[in-house]
Design a protein around this motif. Structure first.
Motif, mmCIF file in Angstrom:
data_model
loop_
_atom_site.group_PDB
_atom_site.id
_atom_site.type_symbol
_atom_site.label_atom_id
_atom_site.label_comp_id
_atom_site.label_asym_id
_atom_site.label_seq_id
_atom_site.Cartn_x
_atom_site.Cartn_y
_atom_site.Cartn_z
ATOM 1 N N GLU A 191 0.810 -1.221 0.000
ATOM 2 C CA GLU A 191 0.000 0.000 0.000
ATOM 3 C C GLU A 191 0.844 1.273 0.000
ATOM 4 O O GLU A 191 0.583 2.208 -0.748
ATOM 5 C CB GLU A 191 -0.910 0.005 1.240
ATOM 6 C CG GLU A 191 -2.364 -0.046 0.841
ATOM 7 C CD GLU A 191 -3.289 -0.303 2.020
ATOM 8 O OE1 GLU A 191 -2.837 -0.799 3.069
ATOM 9 O OE2 GLU A 191 -4.472 0.005 1.859
ATOM 10 N N ILE A 194 2.407 2.127 -3.321
ATOM 11 C CA ILE A 194 1.479 2.713 -4.283
ATOM 12 C C ILE A 194 1.174 4.170 -3.920
ATOM 13 O O ILE A 194 1.062 5.025 -4.799
ATOM 14 C CB ILE A 194 0.179 1.865 -4.384
ATOM 15 C CG1 ILE A 194 0.523 0.497 -4.997
ATOM 16 C CG2 ILE A 194 -0.874 2.577 -5.229
ATOM 17 C CD1 ILE A 194 -0.654 -0.363 -5.342
ATOM 18 N N GLU A 195 1.088 4.457 -2.629
ATOM 19 C CA GLU A 195 0.848 5.856 -2.230
ATOM 20 C C GLU A 195 1.968 6.777 -2.703
ATOM 21 O O GLU A 195 1.725 7.854 -3.245
ATOM 22 C CB GLU A 195 0.666 5.953 -0.705
ATOM 23 C CG GLU A 195 -0.789 5.692 -0.298
ATOM 24 C CD GLU A 195 -0.941 5.327 1.174
ATOM 25 O OE1 GLU A 195 -0.095 5.760 1.993
ATOM 26 O OE2 GLU A 195 -1.907 4.595 1.491
ATOM 27 N N TYR A 197 3.953 6.231 -5.197
ATOM 28 C CA TYR A 197 3.860 6.271 -6.662
ATOM 29 C C TYR A 197 2.778 7.251 -7.094
ATOM 30 O O TYR A 197 2.968 8.060 -8.014
ATOM 31 C CB TYR A 197 3.574 4.852 -7.164
ATOM 32 C CG TYR A 197 3.324 4.728 -8.655
ATOM 33 C CD1 TYR A 197 4.302 5.075 -9.580
ATOM 34 C CD2 TYR A 197 2.106 4.242 -9.143
ATOM 35 C CE1 TYR A 197 4.081 4.946 -10.950
ATOM 36 C CE2 TYR A 197 1.882 4.094 -10.499
ATOM 37 C CZ TYR A 197 2.860 4.454 -11.392
ATOM 38 O OH TYR A 197 2.639 4.322 -12.740
ATOM 39 N N LEU B 88 -7.596 -1.266 -5.227
ATOM 40 C CA LEU B 88 -7.584 0.204 -5.205
ATOM 41 C C LEU B 88 -9.000 0.740 -5.339
ATOM 42 O O LEU B 88 -9.380 1.703 -4.668
ATOM 43 C CB LEU B 88 -6.698 0.739 -6.338
ATOM 44 C CG LEU B 88 -5.206 0.444 -6.171
ATOM 45 C CD1 LEU B 88 -4.433 0.826 -7.433
ATOM 46 C CD2 LEU B 88 -4.621 1.200 -4.966
ATOM 47 N N LYS B 91 -10.857 0.863 -2.140
ATOM 48 C CA LYS B 91 -10.508 2.009 -1.288
ATOM 49 C C LYS B 91 -11.343 3.245 -1.625
ATOM 50 O O LYS B 91 -11.590 4.088 -0.780
ATOM 51 C CB LYS B 91 -9.011 2.346 -1.432
ATOM 52 C CG LYS B 91 -8.143 1.307 -0.778
ATOM 53 C CD LYS B 91 -6.659 1.588 -0.637
ATOM 54 C CE LYS B 91 -6.084 2.922 -0.915
ATOM 55 N NZ LYS B 91 -4.619 2.925 -0.726
#
Lengths: 245, 245
Positions: A191, A194-195, A197, B88, B91
């Motif tokens: 996670e 990805i944040e 990115y 994703l 979320k």
């Protein structure tokens, strides 16, 4: 990092080309490179159609909605192709199976490996290229325009031409996100990657648009994948003899 | 013809490698090259799993039946992957569609373009490689071994290593057979081209086997495609959330 990898890493999709056409030699080199890719069990389950006819290019542009499809560059259409093998089987009084998803996958992989070889060959020649998945917006119409027989499926197009712009690159997912070791890593493990990115992609858009646009990768792909599109691909595939029960 | 195209055209699948392992830098360069390929609407719908665990390699070899999968080379498994995008979406309290053949095709193409970039990158580094489609012989088992979540599909493997043999190349279909202009050319237009090609392939086999084997390409592919195989791929795909109705 060697020159070939630098070339590969420098890939960018280009959509504007000069009026200069590809020569026959260039076309043959591109197709030859495509054919050198691996092919599942030697079946070579694809064909490549070069579209030069202006009227046909116009019709294909209308399907893809991308104006560059019509106006410049050489247009190659990659076709998943079991027609050829099926006709050969008839000569031996045999019939082949291509009606399972497994068979379709073999053709899609064969055509894609060939296409990516062509993409790299084109860029190595100083040419630019862009994939056109949007030909699948109306596969029935593409079939009509190119007179495709049964047991074929138009997978995507590729335009190749002499570039007039430099294009830009979009950052890819970090290595640690795309590459797993021995076991698939679940979302909770990645996670934070990805944040980070998302932040980085957001900054890229901000910079490129003077702050007008700052959407994150996550948001963008979720929006894209929420759309239900090309819903006729399934029925088209069935009508071509694929995906039987 | 430039050096990159010569490299592409010189491709051969290699199945024997030395014990020398790939370095972390080599792995990162290979994965980086893979990621530089085009991706449909930026979705990056694939993952790559590097398998180094000896027990897992053994289990994967049993599925593919190819001994080299276990014994040497670095084993990469290319996975069609909508799990990441789906997580994703959750979320954002959204859900994405990946249940049509169109979605599966997007993932198969994304993974294949990436893999072919890796193949060329590997060969440019003096490494050898071979695709392993036979991992699809038992996709349920592959899922178990690699702990794949829903919305993923193990497409194929690729072994990459330091070569100990030169390998050989199989002649591809003639340019005039694979490349069509503006309209798909039917079998009656290309029959004689295929006959010539069959002769040429037959001579290659005769030469390589001292006359023991002389089968033609046509016969070979028809035999291959007559076999119904991997019939559980469809039900596996459905159980993973693909190919819904």
């Amino acid at each position: 990092m060697n020159e070939v990898i630098k070339l590969i890493n420098n890939h960018r999709s280009l959509r504007k080309f000069s009026e200069e056409k590809l020569s026959q030699e260039e076309i043959e080199n591109l197709v030859g490179a495509a054919q050198s890719a691996s092919t599942s069990s030697y079946v070579q389950a694809y064909s490549i159609i070069g579209v030069t006819d202006e009227e046909k290019k116009k019709q294909l542009r209308e399907i893809s909605t991308q104006s560059y499809v019509e106006h410049n560059g050489h247009l190659f259409v990659f076709v998943v192709d079991f027609y050829r093998n099926n006709e050969l089987a008839k000569k031996f009084d045999q019939s082949i199976s291509y009606d399972k998803t497994e068979n379709l996958i073999v053709g899609v992989v064969d055509a894609s490996l060939a296409a990516q070889n062509m993409a790299i060959a084109a860029e190595s020649m100083g040419l630019g290229m862009c994939y056109i998945g949007s030909l699948r917006n109306d596969v029935n119409k593409v079939k009509e325009i190119l007179d495709l027989p049964e047991a074929t499926f138009p997978l995507f197009g590729m335009v190749v031409g002499h570039p007039t712009t430099k294009g830009s690159q979009k950052e890819r997912l970090p290595f640690k996100e795309i590459y797993h070791e021995n076991t698939y890593q679940r979302m909770e493990q990645v996670e934070s990657i990805i944040e980070e990115y998302d932040q980085s992609v957001s900054e890229y858009y901000k910079e490129r648009t003077n702050g007008q646009r700052d959407d994150k990768w996550s948001e963008q792909v979720v929006k894209t994948l929420m759309k239900k599109q090309r819903l006729d691909v399934d029925s088209f595939l069935k009508s071509q003899g694929f995906l039987g029960q």
